[in-house]
Design a protein around this motif. Structure first.
Motif, short mmCIF file in Angstrom:
data_model
loop_
_atom_site.label_atom_id
_atom_site.label_comp_id
_atom_site.label_asym_id
_atom_site.label_seq_id
_atom_site.Cartn_x
_atom_site.Cartn_y
_atom_site.Cartn_z
N PRO A 181 -44.12 18.53 70.32
CA PRO A 181 -43.62 19.16 69.09
C PRO A 181 -42.19 19.67 69.27
CG PRO A 181 -45.84 19.90 69.59
CD PRO A 181 -45.37 19.14 70.79
N ALA A 182 -41.39 19.50 68.26
CA ALA A 182 -39.99 19.90 68.33
C ALA A 182 -39.57 20.44 66.98
CB ALA A 182 -39.12 18.71 68.73
N VAL A 183 -38.37 20.96 66.92
CA VAL A 183 -37.77 21.35 65.65
C VAL A 183 -37.06 20.13 65.07
CG1 VAL A 183 -36.08 22.82 64.51
CG2 VAL A 183 -37.50 23.76 66.34
N LEU A 223 -37.64 11.58 55.14
CA LEU A 223 -37.90 12.87 55.77
C LEU A 223 -39.40 13.15 55.80
CD1 LEU A 223 -36.91 15.47 57.05
CD2 LEU A 223 -36.55 16.39 54.75
N ALA A 224 -40.08 12.88 54.69
CA ALA A 224 -41.53 13.09 54.65
C ALA A 224 -42.24 12.23 55.70
CB ALA A 224 -42.06 12.78 53.25
N ARG A 225 -41.78 11.00 55.86
CA ARG A 225 -42.38 10.12 56.86
C ARG A 225 -42.10 10.64 58.27
NH1 ARG A 225 -40.97 3.98 56.12
NH2 ARG A 225 -42.00 4.51 54.14
N ALA A 234 -41.29 22.98 63.42
CA ALA A 234 -40.55 23.54 62.30
C ALA A 234 -39.59 22.49 61.78
CB ALA A 234 -39.78 24.80 62.71
N VAL A 235 -39.17 22.64 60.52
CA VAL A 235 -38.22 21.73 59.89
C VAL A 235 -37.07 22.55 59.32
CG1 VAL A 235 -37.85 20.00 58.08
CG2 VAL A 235 -40.05 20.10 59.28
N VAL A 236 -35.84 22.15 59.64
CA VAL A 236 -34.66 22.79 59.07
C VAL A 236 -33.93 21.74 58.23
CG1 VAL A 236 -32.46 23.94 59.51
CG2 VAL A 236 -34.42 24.39 61.00
N GLY A 248 -36.15 18.33 45.66
CA GLY A 248 -37.01 19.39 46.14
C GLY A 248 -37.33 19.23 47.61
N PRO A 249 -37.37 20.32 48.37
CA PRO A 249 -37.66 20.23 49.80
C PRO A 249 -39.09 19.75 50.04
CG PRO A 249 -37.65 22.52 49.08
CD PRO A 249 -37.16 21.71 47.92
N PRO A 250 -39.34 19.08 51.16
CA PRO A 250 -40.68 18.58 51.46
C PRO A 250 -41.63 19.71 51.81
CG PRO A 250 -39.28 18.30 53.35
CD PRO A 250 -38.40 18.81 52.24
N HIS A 251 -42.90 19.41 51.78
CA HIS A 251 -43.89 20.42 52.14
C HIS A 251 -44.04 20.48 53.66
CE1 HIS A 251 -47.44 22.93 52.20
NE2 HIS A 251 -48.03 22.03 52.96
N HIS A 252 -43.90 21.66 54.21
CA HIS A 252 -44.17 21.91 55.61
C HIS A 252 -44.36 23.40 55.77
CE1 HIS A 252 -43.63 22.34 59.97
NE2 HIS A 252 -44.00 21.07 60.04
N PRO A 253 -45.38 23.82 56.51
CA PRO A 253 -45.64 25.27 56.60
C PRO A 253 -44.52 26.06 57.26
CG PRO A 253 -47.00 24.01 58.15
CD PRO A 253 -46.38 23.03 57.21
#
Length: 282
Positions: A181-183, A223-225, A234-236, A248-253
């Motif tokens: 996992p990475a940012v 980006l979603a893919r 995390a996503v920045v 609209g920004p993608p869904h990510h917690p």
């Protein structure tokens, strides 16, 4: 989020001879020769350990490599490097960087930026050298426009952008090979301004946080893919201009919006600075 548990270990990043040779693009035998002949090597190893190169060692070797590639004899290059201070103050380096920009000397810009990054770290180099340099170039462009000579400083801006991006990406490369996992760092579709994202990536790697940098103008579907494929911690998502924040920004917690293109109407308050981003991500 990632948590850095050992700050001292992160701040004292060291590398093996093989890692340094790959970063510099030279053979390990060349490093050994520079060490043996000119004293350009790592600090003595601890008992039972191996010699490892710290950031200031790497900065001196980068300077040595650049001088030799520029045609300077190794013996002369070593005398120059040994006589130079290991640490360059970011703010005091601004006149030298701007002089190189106005000479359109990308190699000089890159060498100076790499030394400051190695000696002072990403945040200090970005806030006290890179950003003021771009502000000075923009001021020159405004002055030219007022005189009816618009466009005269564009080449200098491109040289500075190339050198800054190259220096930051070199420092990011070591953390980009991480397979866990990475940012995930990306710019919105239509957004071409990548330098702030590259600075964040380099600063995260400096703190031991792995990153994946997607770069400019990432379509929403791509980006979603990427999120689905890499499952980032995390996503920045960066937007410099309001026009590039229309999608609209993608869904990510753990999605974080960054850049002046976003407003609070787009969701949570956008990250306001490099330091703010690091506080949230480390």
């Amino acid at each position: 989020m990632f948590r850095v548990t050992d700050r001292a270990a992160v701040e004292q990043v060291t590398r093996t001879a093989g890692q340094v040779a790959r970063l510099l693009g030279v053979a390990e035998s060349t490093l050994r020769a520079w060490h043996r002949r000119y004293g350009l090597g790592p600090a003595p190893a601890r008992p039972g350990g191996y010699r490892r190169y710290a950031d200031h060692d790497l900065a001196r070797l980068q300077r040595m490599r650049d001088l030799v590639r520029g045609g300077v004899l190794p013996s002369d290059a070593a005398r120059v490097v040994v006589g130079e201070p290991d640490h360059l103050d970011p703010s005091q380096s601004l006149p030298a960087l701007l002089a190189a920009v106005r000479d359109l000397d990308g190699g000089r810009c890159l060498a100076l930026l790499e030394r400051v990054l190695a000696g002072s770290g990403v945040v200090a180099a970005w806030e006290r050298l890179c950003r003021p340099a771009f502000a000075a170039v923009e001021a020159d462009q405004s002055a030219d426009a007022a005189r009816g000579a618009a466009g005269g400083c564009v080449a200098g801006e491109h040289v500075l952008s190339w050198a800054t991006s190259t220096a930051l990406r070199r420092r990011t490369a070591e953390g980009s090979a991480h397979r866990g996992p990475a940012v995930l760092l990306a710019c919105t579709d239509g957004e071409q301004h990548t330098l702030p994202v590259e600075a964040l990536g380099a600063a995260l790697v400096e703190r031991g946080v792995p990153v994946r940098l997607l770069g400019p103008a990432v379509p929403a579907e791509s980006l979603a893919r990427a999120i689905d494929t890499t499952r980032p911690e995390a996503v920045v998502l960066w937007s410099q201009r309001r026009e590039s924040a229309r999608t609209g920004p993608p869904h990510h917690p753990a999605l974080l919006l960054a850049g002046p293109g976003w407003t609070t109407a787009d969701g949570a308050a956008p990250l306001s600075s490099l330091t703010h981003a690091l506080e949230r991500l480390t």
